[in-house]
Design a protein around this motif. Structure first.
Motif, PDB file in Angstrom:
ATOM      1  N   ARG A 291      41.707 -25.043   4.049  1.00 10.21           N
ATOM      2  CA  ARG A 291      42.539 -24.194   5.060  1.00 10.21           C
ATOM      3  C   ARG A 291      41.835 -23.607   6.079  1.00 10.21           C
ATOM      4  O   ARG A 291      41.979 -23.183   6.819  1.00 10.21           O
ATOM      5  N   ASN A 292      40.426 -23.513   5.455  1.00 15.05           N
ATOM      6  CA  ASN A 292      39.589 -23.314   5.949  1.00 15.05           C
ATOM      7  C   ASN A 292      38.139 -23.748   7.531  1.00 15.05           C
ATOM      8  O   ASN A 292      38.100 -25.153   7.177  1.00 15.05           O
ATOM      9  N   ALA A 293      38.579 -23.175   8.983  1.00 11.11           N
ATOM     10  CA  ALA A 293      38.417 -24.159   9.964  1.00 11.11           C
ATOM     11  C   ALA A 293      36.766 -24.101   9.942  1.00 11.11           C
ATOM     12  O   ALA A 293      37.306 -22.614  11.363  1.00 11.11           O
ATOM     13  N   ALA A 294      35.462 -24.158  10.260  1.00 11.31           N
ATOM     14  CA  ALA A 294      34.434 -23.350  11.093  1.00 11.31           C
ATOM     15  C   ALA A 294      34.898 -23.581  12.303  1.00 11.31           C
ATOM     16  O   ALA A 294      35.432 -24.736  12.598  1.00 11.31           O
ATOM     17  N   ALA A 295      34.051 -22.487  12.947  1.00 10.48           N
ATOM     18  CA  ALA A 295      33.864 -22.975  14.647  1.00 10.48           C
ATOM     19  C   ALA A 295      33.158 -24.273  14.345  1.00 10.48           C
ATOM     20  O   ALA A 295      31.949 -24.308  14.308  1.00 10.48           O
ATOM     21  N   LEU A 296      32.961 -24.729  15.973  1.00 14.53           N
ATOM     22  CA  LEU A 296      31.933 -26.027  16.267  1.00 14.53           C
ATOM     23  C   LEU A 296      30.861 -25.211  16.020  1.00 14.53           C
ATOM     24  O   LEU A 296      29.473 -25.650  15.765  1.00 14.53           O
ATOM     25  N   GLU A 297      30.426 -23.996  17.050  1.00 18.67           N
ATOM     26  CA  GLU A 297      29.239 -23.713  16.989  1.00 18.67           C
ATOM     27  C   GLU A 297      28.698 -22.951  15.310  1.00 18.67           C
ATOM     28  O   GLU A 297      27.314 -23.272  15.605  1.00 18.67           O
ATOM     29  N   GLN A 298      29.169 -22.778  14.182  1.00 20.28           N
ATOM     30  CA  GLN A 298      28.927 -22.385  13.372  1.00 20.28           C
ATOM     31  C   GLN A 298      28.692 -23.786  11.736  1.00 20.28           C
ATOM     32  O   GLN A 298      28.004 -24.109  11.181  1.00 20.28           O
ATOM     33  N   ILE A 299      29.374 -24.753  12.953  1.00 18.85           N
ATOM     34  CA  ILE A 299      28.815 -26.290  12.442  1.00 18.85           C
ATOM     35  C   ILE A 299      27.872 -26.635  12.534  1.00 18.85           C
ATOM     36  O   ILE A 299      27.645 -27.356  11.005  1.00 18.85           O
ATOM     37  N   HIS A 300      27.658 -26.185  13.599  1.00 21.18           N
ATOM     38  CA  HIS A 300      26.045 -27.132  14.147  1.00 21.18           C
ATOM     39  C   HIS A 300      25.283 -26.402  13.548  1.00 21.18           C
ATOM     40  O   HIS A 300      23.706 -26.680  12.922  1.00 21.18           O
ATOM     41  N   GLU A 301      25.168 -24.849  13.658  1.00 17.03           N
ATOM     42  CA  GLU A 301      24.105 -24.038  12.589  1.00 17.03           C
ATOM     43  C   GLU A 301      24.505 -24.305  11.156  1.00 17.03           C
ATOM     44  O   GLU A 301      23.141 -24.988  10.641  1.00 17.03           O
ATOM     45  N   ILE A 302      25.727 -24.897  10.482  1.00 22.13           N
ATOM     46  CA  ILE A 302      25.244 -25.707   9.204  1.00 22.13           C
ATOM     47  C   ILE A 302      24.549 -26.393   9.066  1.00 22.13           C
ATOM     48  O   ILE A 302      23.651 -26.964   7.951  1.00 22.13           O
ATOM     49  N   GLY A 303      25.042 -27.215  10.140  1.00 23.33           N
ATOM     50  CA  GLY A 303      23.932 -28.709   9.810  1.00 23.33           C
ATOM     51  C   GLY A 303      22.753 -28.386   9.467  1.00 23.33           C
ATOM     52  O   GLY A 303      21.817 -29.565   9.272  1.00 23.33           O
ATOM     53  N   ALA A 304      22.301 -27.967  10.707  1.00 27.07           N
ATOM     54  CA  ALA A 304      20.850 -27.590  10.662  1.00 27.07           C
ATOM     55  C   ALA A 304      20.521 -27.216  10.154  1.00 27.07           C
ATOM     56  O   ALA A 304      19.274 -27.134   9.131  1.00 27.07           O
ATOM     57  N   GLY A 305      20.807 -25.683   9.615  1.00 27.17           N
ATOM     58  CA  GLY A 305      20.654 -25.470   7.967  1.00 27.17           C
ATOM     59  C   GLY A 305      20.308 -25.803   6.844  1.00 27.17           C
ATOM     60  O   GLY A 305      19.250 -26.285   5.982  1.00 27.17           O
ATOM     61  N   LEU A 306      21.081 -26.603   7.029  1.00 31.25           N
ATOM     62  CA  LEU A 306      21.289 -28.252   5.449  1.00 31.25           C
ATOM     63  C   LEU A 306      20.022 -28.919   5.514  1.00 31.25           C
ATOM     64  O   LEU A 306      19.118 -29.047   4.388  1.00 31.25           O
ATOM     65  N   GLU A 307      19.714 -29.123   6.726  1.00 25.71           N
ATOM     66  CA  GLU A 307      18.590 -30.225   6.815  1.00 25.71           C
ATOM     67  C   GLU A 307      17.035 -29.624   6.829  1.00 25.71           C
ATOM     68  O   GLU A 307      16.249 -29.799   6.051  1.00 25.71           O
ATOM     69  N   ALA A 308      17.474 -28.570   7.581  1.00 26.61           N
ATOM     70  CA  ALA A 308      16.165 -27.631   7.147  1.00 26.61           C
ATOM     71  C   ALA A 308      15.513 -27.163   5.686  1.00 26.61           C
ATOM     72  O   ALA A 308      14.221 -26.971   5.848  1.00 26.61           O
ATOM     73  N   SER A 309      16.877 -26.811   4.282  1.00 27.16           N
ATOM     74  CA  SER A 309      16.686 -27.230   3.842  1.00 27.16           C
ATOM     75  C   SER A 309      15.339 -27.601   2.715  1.00 27.16           C
ATOM     76  O   SER A 309      14.923 -27.095   1.718  1.00 27.16           O
ATOM     77  N   GLY A 310      15.424 -28.842   3.280  1.00 26.17           N
ATOM     78  CA  GLY A 310      14.661 -30.243   2.948  1.00 26.17           C
ATOM     79  C   GLY A 310      15.538 -29.822   1.220  1.00 26.17           C
ATOM     80  O   GLY A 310      14.944 -31.248   0.467  1.00 26.17           O
ATOM     81  N   CYS A 311      16.773 -29.540   1.458  1.00 26.71           N
ATOM     82  CA  CYS A 311      17.740 -29.836  -0.259  1.00 26.71           C
ATOM     83  C   CYS A 311      19.177 -31.219   0.178  1.00 26.71           C
ATOM     84  O   CYS A 311      19.530 -31.690   1.665  1.00 26.71           O
ATOM     85  N   ARG A 312      18.595 -32.006  -0.362  1.00 26.63           N
ATOM     86  CA  ARG A 312      19.735 -33.238  -0.648  1.00 26.63           C
ATOM     87  C   ARG A 312      21.023 -32.428  -0.003  1.00 26.63           C
ATOM     88  O   ARG A 312      21.169 -31.214  -1.060  1.00 26.63           O
ATOM     89  N   PHE A 313      22.310 -33.502  -0.108  1.00 27.16           N
ATOM     90  CA  PHE A 313      23.442 -31.845   0.448  1.00 27.16           C
ATOM     91  C   PHE A 313      24.625 -33.056   0.660  1.00 27.16           C
ATOM     92  O   PHE A 313      24.008 -34.321   1.566  1.00 27.16           O
ATOM     93  N   LEU A 314      25.839 -32.681   0.180  1.00 24.12           N
ATOM     94  CA  LEU A 314      27.016 -33.776   0.427  1.00 24.12           C
ATOM     95  C   LEU A 314      27.949 -32.641   1.338  1.00 24.12           C
ATOM     96  O   LEU A 314      27.981 -31.900   0.691  1.00 24.12           O
ATOM     97  N   TRP A 315      28.075 -33.173   2.405  1.00 16.57           N
ATOM     98  CA  TRP A 315      28.701 -31.483   2.672  1.00 16.57           C
ATOM     99  C   TRP A 315      30.505 -32.426   3.297  1.00 16.57           C
ATOM    100  O   TRP A 315      29.867 -33.580   4.215  1.00 16.57           O
ATOM    101  N   VAL A 316      31.276 -32.006   3.276  1.00 18.77           N
ATOM    102  CA  VAL A 316      32.567 -31.713   3.780  1.00 18.77           C
ATOM    103  C   VAL A 316      32.732 -31.600   4.427  1.00 18.77           C
ATOM    104  O   VAL A 316      33.456 -29.825   4.611  1.00 18.77           O
TER     105      VAL A 316
END
Length: 523
Positions: A291-316
């Motif tokens: 039931r939790n839908a993030a705003a597109l701007e936050q989704i973009h920050e999440i995506g870039a943050g995950l890749e910048a972490s250097g950790c592998r990720f599985l993101w739904v």
């Protein structure tokens, strides 16, 4: 282990108690109902009927019920046609809160439905959102015991049960400050659902009515276990929160059923197949619930943050509250900034990806980067349109995943979660550390206190999705993901919580005993 469907003893001519379940709406509420029902049905010594409200809010709900009845054909289905809810004053209200209200306003029709059930009902089990309507019908009209299956944590139950006492003492009709709960402690005003500060909210009115009535139930069933919430459960059971409170049965963690499983090894897009290729404890699982839908701007920050972490990720990724309305494709959700930047054939160091811009590149590098991006975009666009996208170090999906299978996988080392209670109990049971990132509209902040007190995760209270000004940026996401992934103390505590969860549901464990006590009370 997946539950196997068995006929109920009612179909075998026995004297099994006949339980009538009345769930409400929202997958967060339906999942514990279906799991508890499946656990009882698999024991083969309880007769079960399920009241099914028509039409359902989401496609996920409809498919979930259909799978439950297919897996357990001995369970009786009682269709409940709701009265139309034509109320212009409710425009803009959350669709699931509207469904709760529609159920409440139609509740007087439940009496004849349950009275006509065969064999005669022995007890009713309903959702807390319907407590104020169903408890009087069951106990006064039908002369039946009524139990509540509570879909959140014991701390949230304590808050709900005590809230009417707080309001009476404050001479208020809404949340006006911190709440000091006996046996629990002080709950800051910004921890409970924010909507409770609005006395005109439909949710606030429902919450207060249910809180006043819940003490009249014959028992409360909780998807938790003693080792996870020992103090809160003891305070409820000892009558510290509310004197004379009903018996509390901690029967969790409830296991997912075979009706929830996907074909996890079915093709290249399978999340489990991808996890099989990753090293142990190297993957961050990111999912924010149904039931939790993030705003597109936050989704973009999440995506870039995950890749910048250097950790592998599985993101739904989720973009809408109601799944029937979710028509966005991943290529419309993830912008070009989520592409892997390539310069001279080498990945830019994830530590520096935040600072790199086109202005930092020479003309030759810029042309080469442009060509690389075009190739990458073409390949990613094919994948994004299918709802499945591979990045340099991760996988992004929009479709449903078998969350328990993901959390059980040895490759997963962290769960970044909205702190829905079902997700927390699954992560605890699987021994996976959590990074709590929730909205303030529901019970998630109170749930996050359980993660923090149990010690198997990190909660950053200032992280929120409430407004543009509270965006969590790339650098902080990357920093905190790396920090928790590398925290051995949190990891060790998560494993210990997982062992405690296993003990709780094993024969002789606290949750196993609670289940037997509940069944004994029915007889």
């Amino acid at each position: 282990m997946a539950l196997v469907a068995k006929p109920s003893s009612g179909d075998q001519g026995g004297d099994a108690p006949h339980l009538v379940f009345i769930p409400s709406a929202g997958m967060g509420h339906l999942l514990p109902f279906s799991r508890f029902i499946a656990a009882l049905a698999s024991q083969g010594n309880v007769d079960i009927s399920v009241v099914t409200a028509l039409l359902m809010v989401s496609q996920a709900e409809a498919e979930h019920f259909a799978a439950l009845f297919a897996a357990f054909p001995a369970i009786r289905r009682i269709d409940f046609n709701l009265l139309p809810l034509d109320d212009a004053t409710l425009a803009g209200t959350d669709p699931f809160v509207l469904r709760w209200e529609s159920l409440r306003r139609s509740a007087h029709l439940l009496g004849p439905l349950i009275a006509g059930a065969t064999p005669r009902a022995s007890a009713v089990v309903t959702d807390v959102t319907l407590a104020s309507q169903v408890i009087p019908i069951a106990k006064k009209e039908l002369q039946l015991p009524c139990h509540i299956l509570f879909s959140s944590c014991a701390t949230m139950l304590s808050f709900l049960a005590y809230f009417p006492t707080y309001l009476d003492g404050a001479n208020a009709d809404h949340l006006v400050g911190d709440v000091d709960i006996p046996g629990i402690g002080r709950i800051p005003v910004d921890y409970p659902p924010n909507v409770l500060r609005n006395p005109d909210s439909l949710f606030t009115k429902q919450f207060i009515a249910n809180g006043r009535e819940i003490a009249e139930a014959d028992g409360i069933l909780l998807n938790t276990f003693d080792a996870l919430e020992r103090e809160a459960l003891a305070s409820l059971r000892d009558g510290k929160v509310v004197p004379g409170f009903p018996p509390v049965f901690a029967v969790g963690p409830l296991k997912s059923t075979s009706t929830e499983k996907e074909a996890v090894h079915g093709g290249a897009s399978s999340s489990i197949a991808w996890l099989d290729e990753q090293p142990a404890r190297s993957v961050v699982y990111v999912a924010f619930g149904n039931r939790n839908a993030a705003a597109l701007e936050q989704i973009h920050e999440i995506g870039a943050g995950l890749e910048a972490s250097g950790c592998r990720f599985l993101w739904v990724v989720k973009t809408t509250v109601v799944d029937r309305e979710d028509t966005a494709e991943l290529n419309n959700v993830l912008d070009d900034g989520f592409l892997v930047f390539m310069v001279n054939g080498s990945d830019i160091d994830p530590e520096n990806i935040i600072a790199v811009t086109l202005d930092d590149l020479s003309e030759d590098d810029r042309r080469e980067l442009e060509q690389e991006l075009k190739k990458e975009m073409a390949e990613r666009l094919k994948l994004k349109l299918t709802g499945y996208c591979k990045t340099r170090i991760g996988v992004v999906k929009k479709e449903w995943v078998d969350q328990e299978a993901v959390l059980r996988h040895p490759a997963v080392g962290l769960y970044v979660s909205h702190c829905g209670w079902n997700s927390v109990t699954e992560s605890a049971a699987c021994g996976v550390p959590m990074l709590a990132w929730m909205m303030t509209l529901g019970d998630q902040r109170l749930v996050a206190t359980v993660i923090r007190s149990a010690g198997f995760g990190l909660w950053l209270e200032h992280w929120s999705w409430d407004s543009k000004s509270s965006l969590v940026r790339v650098a902080e996401i990357a920093e905190k993901v790396k920090a928790v992934m590398g925290d051995e103390a949190i990891s060790a505590r998560a494993k210990e919580v997982g062992r405690e969860a296993t003990k709780a549901v094993a024969p002789g464990g606290s949750s196993h005993r609670s289940m037997q006590e509940f069944l004994a009370a029915l007889r």
